[in-house]
Design a protein around this motif. Structure first.
Motif, PDB file in Angstrom:
ATOM      1  N   ALA A  58     -16.477 -20.866 -26.015  1.00 35.63           N
ATOM      2  CA  ALA A  58     -15.491 -19.679 -27.200  1.00 35.63           C
ATOM      3  C   ALA A  58     -14.213 -19.837 -27.607  1.00 35.63           C
ATOM      4  O   ALA A  58     -13.446 -19.065 -28.603  1.00 35.63           O
ATOM      5  CB  ALA A  58     -14.800 -18.749 -26.223  1.00 35.63           C
ATOM      6  N   TYR A  59     -13.152 -21.112 -27.703  1.00 36.99           N
ATOM      7  CA  TYR A  59     -12.036 -21.222 -27.408  1.00 36.99           C
ATOM      8  C   TYR A  59     -12.229 -21.504 -29.594  1.00 36.99           C
ATOM      9  O   TYR A  59     -11.502 -21.607 -30.450  1.00 36.99           O
ATOM     10  CB  TYR A  59     -11.556 -23.146 -26.572  1.00 36.99           C
ATOM     11  N   VAL A  60     -13.870 -22.281 -29.400  1.00 32.38           N
ATOM     12  CA  VAL A  60     -13.755 -22.431 -31.533  1.00 32.38           C
ATOM     13  C   VAL A  60     -13.923 -21.502 -31.611  1.00 32.38           C
ATOM     14  O   VAL A  60     -13.067 -21.411 -33.067  1.00 32.38           O
ATOM     15  CB  VAL A  60     -14.687 -23.821 -31.625  1.00 32.38           C
ATOM     16  N   ALA A  64     -11.571 -20.681 -34.845  1.00 32.32           N
ATOM     17  CA  ALA A  64     -12.414 -19.835 -36.153  1.00 32.32           C
ATOM     18  C   ALA A  64     -11.831 -18.455 -36.557  1.00 32.32           C
ATOM     19  O   ALA A  64     -11.323 -18.269 -37.702  1.00 32.32           O
ATOM     20  CB  ALA A  64     -13.143 -20.160 -36.099  1.00 32.32           C
ATOM     21  N   LEU A  65     -11.669 -17.487 -35.931  1.00 31.84           N
ATOM     22  CA  LEU A  65     -10.776 -16.090 -36.063  1.00 31.84           C
ATOM     23  C   LEU A  65      -9.885 -16.127 -36.442  1.00 31.84           C
ATOM     24  O   LEU A  65      -9.595 -15.517 -37.653  1.00 31.84           O
ATOM     25  CB  LEU A  65     -11.613 -15.115 -34.922  1.00 31.84           C
ATOM     26  N   VAL A  66      -9.105 -16.488 -35.945  1.00 35.80           N
ATOM     27  CA  VAL A  66      -7.733 -16.317 -36.074  1.00 35.80           C
ATOM     28  C   VAL A  66      -7.244 -17.670 -37.936  1.00 35.80           C
ATOM     29  O   VAL A  66      -6.772 -16.796 -38.637  1.00 35.80           O
ATOM     30  CB  VAL A  66      -6.778 -17.535 -35.261  1.00 35.80           C
ATOM     31  N   VAL A  67      -7.755 -18.018 -37.755  1.00 36.21           N
ATOM     32  CA  VAL A  67      -7.739 -18.776 -39.422  1.00 36.21           C
ATOM     33  C   VAL A  67      -7.997 -17.698 -40.165  1.00 36.21           C
ATOM     34  O   VAL A  67      -8.298 -16.987 -41.465  1.00 36.21           O
ATOM     35  CB  VAL A  67      -8.935 -19.936 -39.729  1.00 36.21           C
ATOM     36  N   ALA A  68      -9.551 -17.277 -39.943  1.00 39.73           N
ATOM     37  CA  ALA A  68     -10.419 -16.177 -41.089  1.00 39.73           C
ATOM     38  C   ALA A  68      -9.256 -14.700 -41.000  1.00 39.73           C
ATOM     39  O   ALA A  68      -9.861 -14.450 -42.302  1.00 39.73           O
ATOM     40  CB  ALA A  68     -11.998 -15.525 -40.301  1.00 39.73           C
ATOM     41  N   ILE A  69      -8.825 -14.814 -39.847  1.00 41.10           N
ATOM     42  CA  ILE A  69      -8.292 -13.040 -39.999  1.00 41.10           C
ATOM     43  C   ILE A  69      -6.967 -13.614 -41.064  1.00 41.10           C
ATOM     44  O   ILE A  69      -6.189 -12.154 -42.021  1.00 41.10           O
ATOM     45  CB  ILE A  69      -7.157 -13.157 -39.022  1.00 41.10           C
ATOM     46  N   GLN A  70      -6.073 -14.824 -41.448  1.00 39.46           N
ATOM     47  CA  GLN A  70      -5.545 -14.615 -42.463  1.00 39.46           C
ATOM     48  C   GLN A  70      -5.286 -14.623 -43.938  1.00 39.46           C
ATOM     49  O   GLN A  70      -5.121 -14.616 -45.010  1.00 39.46           O
ATOM     50  CB  GLN A  70      -4.802 -16.237 -42.330  1.00 39.46           C
ATOM     51  N   VAL A 371      -0.367 -19.164 -29.233  1.00 42.59           N
ATOM     52  CA  VAL A 371      -1.261 -19.419 -28.208  1.00 42.59           C
ATOM     53  C   VAL A 371      -2.582 -20.301 -27.454  1.00 42.59           C
ATOM     54  O   VAL A 371      -2.899 -20.711 -26.566  1.00 42.59           O
ATOM     55  CB  VAL A 371      -1.233 -17.628 -27.828  1.00 42.59           C
ATOM     56  N   LEU A 372      -2.609 -19.886 -28.960  1.00 42.17           N
ATOM     57  CA  LEU A 372      -4.080 -21.348 -29.143  1.00 42.17           C
ATOM     58  C   LEU A 372      -4.033 -22.475 -28.285  1.00 42.17           C
ATOM     59  O   LEU A 372      -4.273 -23.680 -27.939  1.00 42.17           O
ATOM     60  CB  LEU A 372      -4.853 -21.078 -30.572  1.00 42.17           C
ATOM     61  N   MET A 373      -2.457 -22.868 -28.584  1.00 43.66           N
ATOM     62  CA  MET A 373      -1.943 -24.362 -28.419  1.00 43.66           C
ATOM     63  C   MET A 373      -1.703 -24.439 -27.129  1.00 43.66           C
ATOM     64  O   MET A 373      -2.382 -25.541 -25.659  1.00 43.66           O
ATOM     65  CB  MET A 373      -0.826 -24.723 -28.885  1.00 43.66           C
ATOM     66  N   LEU A 374      -1.171 -23.875 -26.151  1.00 43.06           N
ATOM     67  CA  LEU A 374      -0.902 -23.234 -24.916  1.00 43.06           C
ATOM     68  C   LEU A 374      -2.512 -23.212 -23.919  1.00 43.06           C
ATOM     69  O   LEU A 374      -2.299 -23.774 -22.370  1.00 43.06           O
ATOM     70  CB  LEU A 374       0.266 -22.054 -24.192  1.00 43.06           C
ATOM     71  N   VAL A 375      -3.173 -22.298 -24.612  1.00 38.28           N
ATOM     72  CA  VAL A 375      -4.494 -22.134 -23.596  1.00 38.28           C
ATOM     73  C   VAL A 375      -5.190 -23.301 -24.008  1.00 38.28           C
ATOM     74  O   VAL A 375      -5.553 -24.067 -22.802  1.00 38.28           O
ATOM     75  CB  VAL A 375      -5.140 -21.336 -25.128  1.00 38.28           C
ATOM     76  N   GLY A 376      -4.916 -24.276 -25.044  1.00 36.03           N
ATOM     77  CA  GLY A 376      -5.715 -25.515 -24.905  1.00 36.03           C
ATOM     78  C   GLY A 376      -4.614 -26.526 -23.718  1.00 36.03           C
ATOM     79  O   GLY A 376      -6.079 -27.373 -23.227  1.00 36.03           O
TER      80      GLY A 376
END
Length: 453
Positions: A58-60, A64-70, A371-376
């Motif tokens: 789910a994290y990966v 990928a979803l956050v990058v694709a949104i851009q 947010v992704l960094m903090l979750v990681g």
């Protein structure tokens, strides 16, 4: 077959994934191979494996979803409202272009590259999930072998001409020991990761191994460690020297004698560590005396203010305030930095990255990147706390989980002043470490039930 696909892909990754640039010719081979490996891993992904490692998958997927949104084109009325887009509006007006749909990213081609770069860690992650538990431990000697070969190659590079054929990348640190990498910092960071790897490998001999075999493995690991220490100093990386200390300090926390040797070594363990510390100090002093301790010389020079990273960090802070909260687009740092680069910071070279992933991810990814960094980080801290609470007698999963925690710590600390995880090979190492840590911190219900019986 699954194991051989994983090992073969890791060998290819070691040979072609040592650079972080988007224009490396080897990526023409590496990324299609990663796509095939990803398809292979998805095809053979079992429901049990998907459920067991659902957080990592789910994290990966979220990254990928956050990058694709851009990369989604947006109408002018929307993208022009984003902070920091005034220069794009002025360029369109000057060129007579109106009504263009643009994505959130200011440099879409670099954001596409960032999206494609995720193929490597995602494929390694899926391949590791697919192999059997005992087979997953066989990856460790391959990683150690790659590191030793890279270290020896780095020594040959220093001995040979600065522009010799042993440098595999066109843009590299010529004259320094970079090994299989393009950047001396990344070489030193991986060497630092090898010290905890050697500690676990020396302690993880099979219970069926004889005492002589256990001793042979132990002394081979000691010899490899003594070989790698001067190579770490020769690399000329101050960052590598700092994280190398983390790797060396972790050895007493990771190494435990195999069951057959515990009684013979327990009373002499402190003497082994004392002798090892003296050898480490002696090798370091000898390397400096022979004028090859470049890392120590650079660290003691104290010229922090002259470091090229300082203007990068200063400009990054300004840019962060300009593009917050949506970011400028993953991979866009080099192009966007050129807008804010001061005249005093102009050099023949260019700033390819912020040399601080916390800053760069926040700048290019905005709130979602933060947010992704903090979750990681929180996930790593929670899993590390759990794996170090579990006793080692519960199996090799715990030992490898502790190793993974230390390796991820080294890569994380390195990311404060560099960008190691943008190198495909180190990104693959991170994916392997994530699997080891997850397996060690969160045992499967089947193994738990067997222990309870």
């Amino acid at each position: 077959m699954h194991l051989w696909v994983l090992l073969g892909f890791l060998v290819l990754l070691a040979l072609t994934g040592g650079g972080s640039r988007a224009d490396i010719p080897a990526l023409v081979v590496l990324r299609p191979a990663a796509a095939l490996a990803l398809g292979f891993g998805l095809w053979f992904l079992t429901p049990e494996g998907a459920r067991r490692y659902r957080f990592l998958l789910a994290y990966v997927s979220a990254v990928a979803l956050v990058v694709a949104i851009q990369l989604v084109p947006l109408p002018p009325a929307i993208w022009q409202m984003f902070p920091g887009r005034a220069i794009a509006v002025e360029v369109d007006r000057a060129a007579g272009l109106t009504g263009l749909w643009r994505p959130l990213s200011l440099v879409p081609n670099q954001t596409w590259n960032a999206l494609f770069s995720l193929l490597v860690p995602a494929s390694v992650l899926l391949l590791c999930i697919g192999v059997q538990r005992e087979q997953r431990f066989l990856v460790l000697p391959l990683l150690i072998g790659v590191g030793v070969i890279s270290g020896v190659l780095g020594l040959m590079q220093v001995i040979g001409p600065p522009d010799g054929p042993l440098y595999f990348y066109r843009i590299t640190n010529n004259g320094f020991a970079v090994g299989l990498f393009a950047n001396r910092n990344h070489q030193a960071i991986y060497i630092a990761c090898l010290f905890p790897m050697l500690a676990i490998y020396a302690a993880s001999a099979s219970e069926r191994a004889t005492l002589a075999q256990q001793r042979t493995r132990f002394w081979l690991c000691v010899g490899a460690g003594l070989l790698l220490l001067p190579l770490l100093l020769v690399a000329g990386s101050r960052l590598g020297l700092i994280v190398g200390v983390i790797g060396l300090v972790s050895i007493p926390m990771l190494y435990t004698p195999p069951s057959g040797r515990s009684s013979s070594l327990s009373s002499r363990r402190r003497w082994w560590y004392a002798a090892g510390s003296l050898v480490v100090v002696a090798l370091g002093a000898l390397t400096v005396f022979l004028s090859r301790g470049i890392a120590i010389q650079r660290l003691l020079s104290g010229n922090v203010g002259d470091d090229a990273r300082v203007p990068l960090w200063q400009a990054s802070m300004t840019m962060l305030g300009t593009y917050f909260p949506f970011g400028s687009g993953f991979g866009s740092f080099a192009e966007v930095y050129g807008i804010y680069e001061s005249d005093g910071a102009l050099q023949p070279t260019y700033g390819n990255h912020a040399h601080n992933e916390l800053l760069e991810v926040a700048l290019t990814g905005g709130v979602l990147g933060i947010v992704l960094m903090l979750v990681g980080v929180v996930a790593w801290a929670l899993a590390s706390w759990r794996v170090f609470r579990r006793p080692l007698r519960e199996g090799r999963d715990v030992a490898f989980g502790r190793l993974a925690s230390v390796v991820m710590l080294i890569l994380g600390v390195s990311s404060v002043t560099d960008y190691p995880l943008r190198t495909p090979f180190l990104a693959g190492v991170l994916a392997i470490a994530a699997i080891w840590l997850c397996a060690g911190a969160f045992p499967s219900s089947s193994r738990t039930s067997k222990r309870s019986v």
